[in-house]
Every structure is written in C-alpha cells, then in structure tokens.
Design an enzyme around this catalytic site. Sequence first.
Site, mmCIF file in Angstrom:
data_model
loop_
_atom_site.group_PDB
_atom_site.id
_atom_site.type_symbol
_atom_site.label_atom_id
_atom_site.label_comp_id
_atom_site.label_asym_id
_atom_site.label_seq_id
_atom_site.Cartn_x
_atom_site.Cartn_y
_atom_site.Cartn_z
ATOM 1 N N SER A 120 -7.003 -7.667 13.393
ATOM 2 C CA SER A 120 -7.329 -6.586 14.315
ATOM 3 C C SER A 120 -6.639 -7.246 15.628
ATOM 4 O O SER A 120 -6.579 -6.202 16.519
ATOM 5 C CB SER A 120 -8.652 -6.558 14.343
ATOM 6 O OG SER A 120 -9.517 -6.001 13.351
ATOM 7 N N HIS A 141 -1.643 -2.845 10.593
ATOM 8 C CA HIS A 141 -3.091 -2.768 11.283
ATOM 9 C C HIS A 141 -3.728 -1.425 10.807
ATOM 10 O O HIS A 141 -3.355 -0.485 11.587
ATOM 11 C CB HIS A 141 -3.134 -3.287 12.729
ATOM 12 C CG HIS A 141 -4.850 -3.404 13.230
ATOM 13 N ND1 HIS A 141 -5.119 -2.923 14.378
ATOM 14 C CD2 HIS A 141 -5.855 -3.535 12.347
ATOM 15 C CE1 HIS A 141 -6.325 -2.914 14.500
ATOM 16 N NE2 HIS A 141 -6.780 -3.267 13.350
ATOM 17 N N GLU A 153 -1.066 0.326 12.762
ATOM 18 C CA GLU A 153 0.115 -0.290 13.578
ATOM 19 C C GLU A 153 0.927 -1.113 12.919
ATOM 20 O O GLU A 153 0.367 -2.124 12.335
ATOM 21 C CB GLU A 153 -0.788 -1.144 14.600
ATOM 22 C CG GLU A 153 -1.817 -0.402 15.690
ATOM 23 C CD GLU A 153 -2.502 -0.677 16.758
ATOM 24 O OE1 GLU A 153 -2.890 -0.398 17.886
ATOM 25 O OE2 GLU A 153 -3.275 -1.824 16.306
ATOM 26 N N ASN A 192 -6.996 -1.881 19.881
ATOM 27 C CA ASN A 192 -8.012 -2.613 20.229
ATOM 28 C C ASN A 192 -8.182 -3.085 21.738
ATOM 29 O O ASN A 192 -9.110 -3.475 22.193
ATOM 30 C CB ASN A 192 -8.288 -3.900 19.082
ATOM 31 C CG ASN A 192 -8.772 -3.421 17.889
ATOM 32 O OD1 ASN A 192 -9.619 -2.291 18.018
ATOM 33 N ND2 ASN A 192 -8.528 -4.129 16.855
HETATM 34 N N1 CAA Z 1 -15.541 5.830 4.351
HETATM 35 C C1 CAA Z 1 -14.667 6.616 3.657
HETATM 36 N N2 CAA Z 1 -14.756 8.045 4.044
HETATM 37 C C2 CAA Z 1 -15.587 8.350 5.184
HETATM 38 C C3 CAA Z 1 -16.415 7.267 5.579
HETATM 39 C C4 CAA Z 1 -16.377 6.013 5.193
HETATM 40 N N3 CAA Z 1 -17.011 5.038 5.634
HETATM 41 N N4 CAA Z 1 -17.064 8.122 6.587
HETATM 42 C C5 CAA Z 1 -16.723 9.339 6.721
HETATM 43 N N5 CAA Z 1 -16.006 9.375 5.632
HETATM 44 C C6 CAA Z 1 -15.017 10.757 5.350
HETATM 45 C C7 CAA Z 1 -16.144 11.718 4.747
HETATM 46 O O1 CAA Z 1 -15.982 11.679 3.252
HETATM 47 C C8 CAA Z 1 -15.386 13.027 5.424
HETATM 48 O O2 CAA Z 1 -14.182 13.452 4.579
HETATM 49 P P1 CAA Z 1 -13.769 14.916 4.114
HETATM 50 O O3 CAA Z 1 -13.807 15.499 5.440
HETATM 51 O O4 CAA Z 1 -12.309 14.760 3.487
HETATM 52 O O5 CAA Z 1 -14.744 15.390 3.214
HETATM 53 C C9 CAA Z 1 -14.802 12.559 6.616
HETATM 54 O O6 CAA Z 1 -14.658 11.238 6.519
HETATM 55 C C10 CAA Z 1 -15.910 13.208 7.714
HETATM 56 O O7 CAA Z 1 -17.063 12.503 7.337
HETATM 57 P P2 CAA Z 1 -18.525 13.085 7.805
HETATM 58 O O8 CAA Z 1 -18.342 14.516 8.127
HETATM 59 O O9 CAA Z 1 -19.529 12.422 6.954
HETATM 60 O O10 CAA Z 1 -18.678 12.494 9.381
HETATM 61 P P3 CAA Z 1 -17.889 12.399 10.728
HETATM 62 O O11 CAA Z 1 -17.239 13.786 10.880
HETATM 63 O O12 CAA Z 1 -18.829 12.034 11.641
HETATM 64 O O13 CAA Z 1 -16.779 11.259 10.474
HETATM 65 C C11 CAA Z 1 -16.052 9.151 11.012
HETATM 66 C C12 CAA Z 1 -16.974 10.112 10.436
HETATM 67 C C13 CAA Z 1 -14.569 9.725 10.240
HETATM 68 C C14 CAA Z 1 -16.246 7.696 10.924
HETATM 69 C C15 CAA Z 1 -15.795 9.823 12.468
HETATM 70 O O14 CAA Z 1 -17.158 9.626 13.066
HETATM 71 C C16 CAA Z 1 -14.967 8.945 13.210
HETATM 72 O O15 CAA Z 1 -13.545 9.098 13.218
HETATM 73 N N6 CAA Z 1 -15.292 7.865 13.823
HETATM 74 C C17 CAA Z 1 -14.648 6.951 14.753
HETATM 75 C C18 CAA Z 1 -13.870 6.063 13.990
HETATM 76 C C19 CAA Z 1 -13.146 5.112 14.645
HETATM 77 O O16 CAA Z 1 -12.952 5.259 15.965
HETATM 78 N N7 CAA Z 1 -12.466 4.093 13.994
HETATM 79 C C20 CAA Z 1 -11.493 3.105 14.614
HETATM 80 C C21 CAA Z 1 -12.341 1.883 14.724
HETATM 81 S S1 CAA Z 1 -11.262 0.849 15.669
HETATM 82 C C22 CAA Z 1 -10.738 -0.274 14.136
HETATM 83 O O17 CAA Z 1 -11.084 0.094 13.119
HETATM 84 C C23 CAA Z 1 -10.279 -1.296 14.945
HETATM 85 C C24 CAA Z 1 -10.087 -2.574 13.956
HETATM 86 O O18 CAA Z 1 -9.440 -3.426 13.996
HETATM 87 C C25 CAA Z 1 -11.435 -2.996 13.080
#
Ligand code: CAA
Length: 287
Positions: A120, A141, A153, A192
Amino acid sequence: MNVEKICVVGAGNMGHQIALCAALAGYRVRCTDTDPRALEKAERFADTYLPERVAKGKLTEEAARQARANLTFTPGLEEAASDADFVIEAIIENLEAKRRLFARLDEICPAHAILATNSSFIVSSRIADVTRRPEKVCNMHFFNPALVMKLVEVVKGPHVADETAAVTVEVAKRMGKVPVVLKKEIYGFLVNRILAAINAEALYLYDMGIASYEDIDNAVVLALGHPMGPFRLMDLTGIDLAYHIGMERYRETGNPADRPSPVVVEKYVRGEWGRKTGKGFYEYGEK
Ligand code: CAA
C-alpha cells in the site's frame, strides 16, 4: 512479453481477491500463503463467491467454472511461483518480510518473470535491490475490495524497465481494472496519500472527543458523497494495516506525528482489527 501464469503470494484481505480477479480474467493462477487457515479461507471464498455471482446473474456458469478451474491454492511457494510469468506479492506490510520474500522469489521464478508488489505504500526500489532483476520489480497496487475497486496504481520507479510497466498495465487492464501510472516513486502513491490525510483528520477529531466515529462517518458519507466513512473504511481495509502503516512510517521518519493514533493502537492491541476479526470500530456478525 506474454503473461499466462500468475502467482499471488499472500491469500489474505487483498491476495484472495486479486487471485480471483486474475482467474476471472483468464490467467492460470496459483495462490499461496504460509498460513494454511488463510489459504483455506481464500479457497472457501472462491467456492462461495463464484456461485453467488452466477445466482446474481453477474457471471455465466461457464465463466465461473473456467475461473475456478484457473485457480489453484497451494502452501508451497516453490510450486506456486516456479513457472510464473508474473508474481503479485500481497503479504504483510513489513519491509524485511517483503525483502526476504523477493530474494526467494528471485531464486525460484523464471528469469523472464515480473515481480510486482501490492504494497500500500512501500516503493519497490526498497525491495528490488535484493533481486538480480530490479528492472522487473515494480508496484502494482489494488484497492479493497479488489474484486470491486477499479483502480490499480502502477509505480514506475527509476529501476523499472519500460516493458515491466507496460506489461503490468496490460495485466491490470485484462483484469478489468483502470491502471494509473505514477511516473516517479512516492511513499503512499496517490490514493493512500489522499486517504491518509482524510484518516488523520478523522482520527484527530475522534481522539479529541469532538464527535463520535459514527457521526464523523455520516459527515463524510452524507456531505462529501464517499461510499463509506473513514472509520467504516478502516474496518474494511483492516485496523492492523493502519497500525503497520503508521509504525513503518514512524520508523522511517522518526516523526511522532506519523505514529498510529491512540485509538488505532488501542484497537490493534485488543485484536479489534475490523471486519476480519468481527469487530473494529463497528461490530460484524460473522468473521
Ligand atoms: N468483496 C467482494 N465484493 C464485494 C464486497 C467484498 N468485500 N463488498 C461488496 N461487494 C460487491 C457486491 O457483491 C456488489 O456487487 P454487484 O453490484 O456486482 O452485485 C457491490 O460490491 C456493491 O455491494 P453492496 O451493494 O453490498 O454494498 P455497497 O454498495 O455499500 O458497496 C463497497 C460496498 C463496494 C465496499 C462500497 O462501500 C465502497 O466502494 N466503499 C469504499 C471502498 C474503498 O474506498 N476502497 C478503497 C480502500 S483504500 C485501499 O484499499 C488502500 C489499501 O492500500 C488497502
């Protein structure tokens, strides 16, 4: 260079989904982990996720069957990596652990293989020098959840060959991702760095007792339009990760401002690491 076989090292929060993304894209994927429980959990995830996608009408039965056939889980690093064209490392965020792994991968993998790290924040020049192929070591990433988040990334450090960056971009595209290329290395890359600024402010407001974490999350979701607030997001990405990132940064800079915030340390020590442990800032039914 033609990439057909991908090895994903680390079957945790990120690795298990990166492996599935690659298998869904038609690559032959071997996913490995030193922890047999993580490997089992990753395999169970694949075995439930794919049929669920079919049931939801998001994937054909044939595509799910093919993706599952493309994906193997194995505890042996040598078995997983010895014929890989492309390796994606997704292990713990610890520089020494990554350096040890890359030195070993360099011995095991074919000479043409690209070794990418999903770190990350650690730039690949801090790892590449343990290999005899620094020009083939780069950052790739992904974001959590990797099956959903579109961005990848790709960081072109000074040691990275143009071909390595180009192949990494192609692999990301074939996985259905949108790659962005960083022309220079910088700690934390793009996302990040931006996220760290948001998290630092959210944690400061919380630690100062200005508002509850629920209200800070609501503010970010309802006023800024983010899909989830910073505390819920930390639960998703892992409070252990927030802790390790802070500690690594602090070790590097010696700046007390880089230390993880008091509430992150407290939750880390208690083992309340977010969704993966069933409790973080919020509680989750099933681990
Ligand atoms: N794994 C796989 N698929 C997932 C999932 C998971 N944990 N959570 C949700 N999904 C999928 C669902 O299956 C659904 O898919 P479809 O629409 O194709 O059927 C879709 O995502 C939407 O899910 P939900 O309707 O259940 O929930 P939501 O609309 O609230 O979305 C979310 C969930 C995608 C997590 C959304 O809340 C989101 O985009 N959150 C922000 C995530 C974010 O910012 N990520 C970056 C983090 S920073 C990082 O990752 C940096 C690092 O270095 C670690």
